[in-house]
Design an enzyme around this catalytic site. Structure first.
Site, PDB file in Angstrom:
ATOM      1  N   LYS A 175      95.359  23.939  71.024  1.00 47.90           N
ATOM      2  CA  LYS A 175      94.105  24.577  70.648  1.00 47.90           C
ATOM      3  C   LYS A 175      93.313  24.731  71.932  1.00 47.90           C
ATOM      4  CE  LYS A 175      90.215  24.629  67.537  1.00 47.90           C
ATOM      5  NZ  LYS A 175      89.287  25.102  68.542  1.00 47.90           N
ATOM      6  N   ARG A 201      84.251  37.249  69.146  1.00 48.17           N
ATOM      7  CA  ARG A 201      84.373  37.051  67.706  1.00 48.17           C
ATOM      8  C   ARG A 201      83.113  37.443  66.946  1.00 48.17           C
ATOM      9  NH1 ARG A 201      86.048  31.409  65.039  1.00 48.17           N
ATOM     10  NH2 ARG A 201      83.873  30.840  65.103  1.00 48.17           N
ATOM     11  N   CYS A 205      49.625  17.578  79.444  1.00 47.41           N
ATOM     12  CA  CYS A 205      50.746  16.779  79.964  1.00 47.41           C
ATOM     13  C   CYS A 205      51.570  17.708  80.858  1.00 47.41           C
ATOM     14  CB  CYS A 205      51.599  16.232  78.821  1.00 47.41           C
ATOM     15  SG  CYS A 205      53.106  15.428  79.413  1.00 47.41           S
TER      16      CYS A 205
HETATM   17  S1  IVH Z   1      94.572  30.717  65.300  1.00 53.01           S
HETATM   18  C1  IVH Z   1      93.221  32.395  61.294  1.00 53.01           C
HETATM   19  N1  IVH Z   1      95.463  29.463  67.433  1.00 53.01           N
HETATM   20  O1  IVH Z   1      90.041  28.080  67.610  1.00 53.01           O
HETATM   21  C2  IVH Z   1      93.175  31.415  62.389  1.00 53.01           C
HETATM   22  N2  IVH Z   1      93.129  29.681  67.161  1.00 53.01           N
HETATM   23  O2  IVH Z   1      88.262  27.522  64.860  1.00 53.01           O
HETATM   24  C3  IVH Z   1      92.970  32.036  63.696  1.00 53.01           C
HETATM   25  N3  IVH Z   1      91.814  28.728  68.982  1.00 53.01           N
HETATM   26  O3  IVH Z   1      88.012  30.703  67.191  1.00 53.01           O
HETATM   27  C4  IVH Z   1      92.959  31.102  64.810  1.00 53.01           C
HETATM   28  N4  IVH Z   1      93.484  28.019  70.176  1.00 53.01           N
HETATM   29  O4  IVH Z   1      89.796  31.232  68.858  1.00 53.01           O
HETATM   30  C5  IVH Z   1      94.383  29.880  66.734  1.00 53.01           C
HETATM   31  N5  IVH Z   1      96.377  28.399  69.269  1.00 53.01           N
HETATM   32  C6  IVH Z   1      95.309  28.822  68.598  1.00 53.01           C
HETATM   33  C7  IVH Z   1      94.003  28.610  69.078  1.00 53.01           C
HETATM   34  C8  IVH Z   1      92.930  29.057  68.308  1.00 53.01           C
HETATM   35  C9  IVH Z   1      92.175  28.104  70.097  1.00 53.01           C
HETATM   36  C10 IVH Z   1      90.421  29.006  68.568  1.00 53.01           C
HETATM   37  C11 IVH Z   1      90.233  30.343  67.923  1.00 53.01           C
HETATM   38  C12 IVH Z   1      89.212  30.123  66.843  1.00 53.01           C
HETATM   39  C13 IVH Z   1      89.058  28.646  66.804  1.00 53.01           C
HETATM   40  C14 IVH Z   1      89.299  28.177  65.388  1.00 53.01           C
END
Ligand code: IVH
Length: 663
Positions: free
Chosen positions: A113, A134, A426
């Site tokens: 992530k 986004r 202040c």
């Molecule tokens: S998939 C439908 N894969 O995490 C799901 N997201 O809260 C789509 N992110 O804003 C997201 N790494 O930008 C996906 N390997 C990954 C990711 C990822 C980071 C971010 C994404 C999204 C947030 C999710």
């Protein structure tokens, strides 16, 4: 505090932090803290579904937009992911999936992530043509020019590319690049970025893409929401397809057939985290079979087929040398821990906010304690634990001062918060309020940085923000570091700030709870300070988006003599922005609407926009004056109130019919 009150409180906090994060790129709490608030709210809402309101942050997909870039409607909305912190939650996720798909075999695709900024990309005929942030999930900001500058992103695809290709990606800043950049920022006398993600976000939202070009950005593609190429049955195959076209996907992705393998992947990546040159804050686990994903579908904010399993925040042990008290713009006294500098995940931490006395008491922290400090993927550090067993007995308890450490005015207490009662006399409050007044999102006075404000305040040259406009060139020339050109530039910047729109001025005034978004709502509704000044609390609360806290803070602000005098002074120096209030005309003209519950075919924002477009007014609460209450699924107490008051009720189908969007 009752659960209902707690729900309301968390919502206000989340909205506040969203604004800091999305609009100002300046978060005040760590990601972990934010996630914790969000999870708590979700838990409470699950327990009390009757209190879910459509404007709850849990019902929205993402942040709001700023007006800097043109809007882009995403072909497929960008959803968010549920964040899980405990292994038990992962087990429950897996159980839910198994229950929904029965005994069909499946695999997970596991990925890092990335802790960056989410973007959508479009390629046409093999050429990169568009990138957008986004935004709120449906509409983002056009950042094509800036994403174009990321050199690892191919501008032309290789091989057999489809005519049209839409991608999901994460823009990140390398850690090595981040520390270099921050060093440069400090040398140039500018604020450094709090963390690589903020730096990535700030870099992508530059109006001048030449600046973006100099920034150490990178990008990873993690999804293919739409394309005109061959059909894929699995997410994994689709990523392979992207690889073949030369698009940068993560080399760290791995398939997992069992939960055991998911856990191993999590542990492996957690260990690898330290050696990567970019931040990751967990793993993303996705059901690999795309047909099953489609079958499972999504909730309002996030898909059922994927989740993020977050890493624990980075923690180190250090000594708490002292606790000092900082005085903020609105007089809040914040205790701050001064720590023996310690390296937490590559960043030296020497201070941590202790927020308020309540937190100090809960942690049971004393001066001289050994503490654990966490930095959750980002920089705002927090003390998570006190190692009480390390106490020698010499530690000293902290007491809030009875008078302000800056101006010595008496301190007053409101629940767990302490305030300096000195107001603008202040110097700390005066200084912060001027800095806020001049800041980018407010009056945007270029050249009026912290140091200059410090000098003006120290030398007693200003008593409040309106005084800025009476300063002369000679006044500035008398300040250290000012020469003819700098003084003239600042005078010009002050002069042009007089033309700033009303919403910025209202925000700049720094009324408690009135952030940039609320200021815009108030400006659009009233059109002038003179009108807003006479608004009653009830009237304000009738405006969609304005809650009781904001309403009473506005009324209080305009009831204070010194604020009225300040507004007079602004008028005298030529700062009195006025804007036209235009109500659109249409079939809803003269009607007032209230929405409650979840609509299936329209997002909350879309419903509001359509109503406004057709001339209708939206308010937040049901009263005799309400014309219609539009009721979605799981409506709240507004529904009951509508019945009690005999207000006309429309269900979603009826509403759609009236607006001509019958399904
Ligand atoms: S998939 C439908 N894969 O995490 C799901 N997201 O809260 C789509 N992110 O804003 C997201 N790494 O930008 C996906 N390997 C990954 C990711 C990822 C980071 C971010 C994404 C999204 C947030 C999710």
């Amino acid at each position: 505090m009752s659960d209902e009150k707690r729900i309301k409180k968390i919502r206000t906090q989340i909205k506040h932090h969203d604004e800091l994060y999305y609009q100002k790129n300046k978060p005040e709490i760590s990601d972990a803290e934010y996630d914790r608030l969000f999870s708590e709210l979700k838990k409470l809402e699950k327990q009390y579904p009757q209190w879910i309101t459509p404007d709850s942050p849990t019902q929205k997909v993402g942040g709001r937009l700023t007006a800097k870039f043109s809007p882009v409607t995403h072909k497929v909305p960008l959803l968010s992911l549920d964040s899980l912190f405990e292994w038990d939650d992962v087990l429950a996720f897996d159980q839910r999936i198994k229950k929904l798909i029965g005994d069909r075999a499946f695999e997970y695709s596991c990925e890092p992530k990335f802790d960056g900024l989410s973007v959508s990309l479009v390629y046409k005929d093999g050429h990169f043509v568009q990138a957008a942030t986004r935004g709120d999930g449906s509409v983002g900001e056009n950042v094509t020019e800036n994403v174009f500058q990321i050199h690892t992103l191919p501008k032309k695809l290789k091989g057999d590319y489809p005519q049209e290709l839409h991608l999901r990606a994460e823009v990140i800043m390398t850690l090595s690049g981040f520390s270099e950049l921050n060093k440069k920022m400090v040398q140039m006398g500018e604020d450094s970025f709090a963390n690589p993600r903020n730096a990535a976000s700030g870099s992508l939202r530059q109006l001048d893409s030449k600046i973006t070009k100099e920034r150490p950005l990178d990008i990873f593609i993690h999804g293919l929401p739409f394309h005109m190429g061959p059909a894929f049955s699995s997410h994994w195959e689709s990523l392979d397809y992207l690889d073949e076209m030369g698009l940068p996907t993560s080399p760290l992705r791995k398939k997992a057939g069992t939960l055991d393998q998911v856990q191993k992947y999590y542990e492996k990546l957690n260990a690898k985290r330290e050696s990567l040159d970019y931040e990751i804050d967990g793993i993303v686990v996705k059901l690999d079979d795309l047909n099953l994903c489609r079958e499972l579908g999504s909730k309002s904010r996030s898909p059922r087929y994927a989740m993020a399993y977050k890493f624990e925040s980075r923690k180190e042990i250090t000594l708490l040398d002292d606790i000092v008290v900082q005085v903020g713009r609105q007089g809040t006294l914040t205790p701050v821990a001064l720590l023996k500098p310690v390296d937490v995940g590559g960043v030296t931490v020497s201070r941590a906010s202790l927020h308020n006395l309540d937190i100090i008491q809960k942690l049971d922290v004393k001066i001289g304690d050994t503490v654990r400090v966490a930095r959750a993927g980002d920089v705002i550090p927090e003390i998570t634990e006190v190692l009480h067993e390390k106490r020698s007995g010499k530690e000293k308890a902290f007491k809030m001062p009875e008078s302000c450490p800056v101006c010595h005015a008496p301190v007053c207490r409101e629940s767990v918060f302490y305030y300096c009662t000195g107001g603008y006399s202040c110097l700390a409050q005066l200084k912060w309020s001027i800095i806020h007044f001049a800041s980018k999102g407010a009056m945007d006075i270029d050249g009026l940085g912290r140091e200059t404000v410090d000098l003006l305040v120290q030398k007693n040259m200003i008593k409040h923000s309106a005084d800025l406009y009476v300063l002369t060139k000679d006044d500035f020339l008398n300040l250290e570091g000012f020469k003819e050109k700098k003084a003239q530039n600042l005078l010009d910047a002050l002069e042009s700030s007089k033309q700033k729109p009303l919403n910025r001025f209202l925000y700049a005034l720094g009324m408690r709870h009135v952030g940039a978004e609320n200021a815009k709502i108030l400006a659009d509704h009233y059109g002038s300070v003179a009108k807003l000044k006479t608004a009653t609390s009830e009237e304000l609360m009738d405006i969609h988006g304005i809650g009781p806290e904001i309403a009473s803070s506005c009324v209080e602000f305009f009831s204070e003599k010194k604020n009225l005098a300040l507004l007079d002074d602004f008028k005298k120096v030529g700062v009195n922005p006025i804007q036209e209030v235009t109500l659109k005309k249409g079939i809803f003209t003269g009607f007032t609407f209230v929405f409650t519950g979840e609509l299936k075919n329209l997002s909350r924002d879309q419903a509001i926009e359509v109503t406004n477009q057709l001339g209708g007014k939206i308010t937040g609460s049901v009263s005799q004056k309400t014309s219609y209450v539009v009721v979605g699924e799981n409506p709240g107490s507004k529904y009951e109130k509508a019945i009690k008051l005999g207000v006309s009720i429309l269900d979603e189908r009826e509403f759609l019919k009236i607006i001509g969007k019958e399904t």
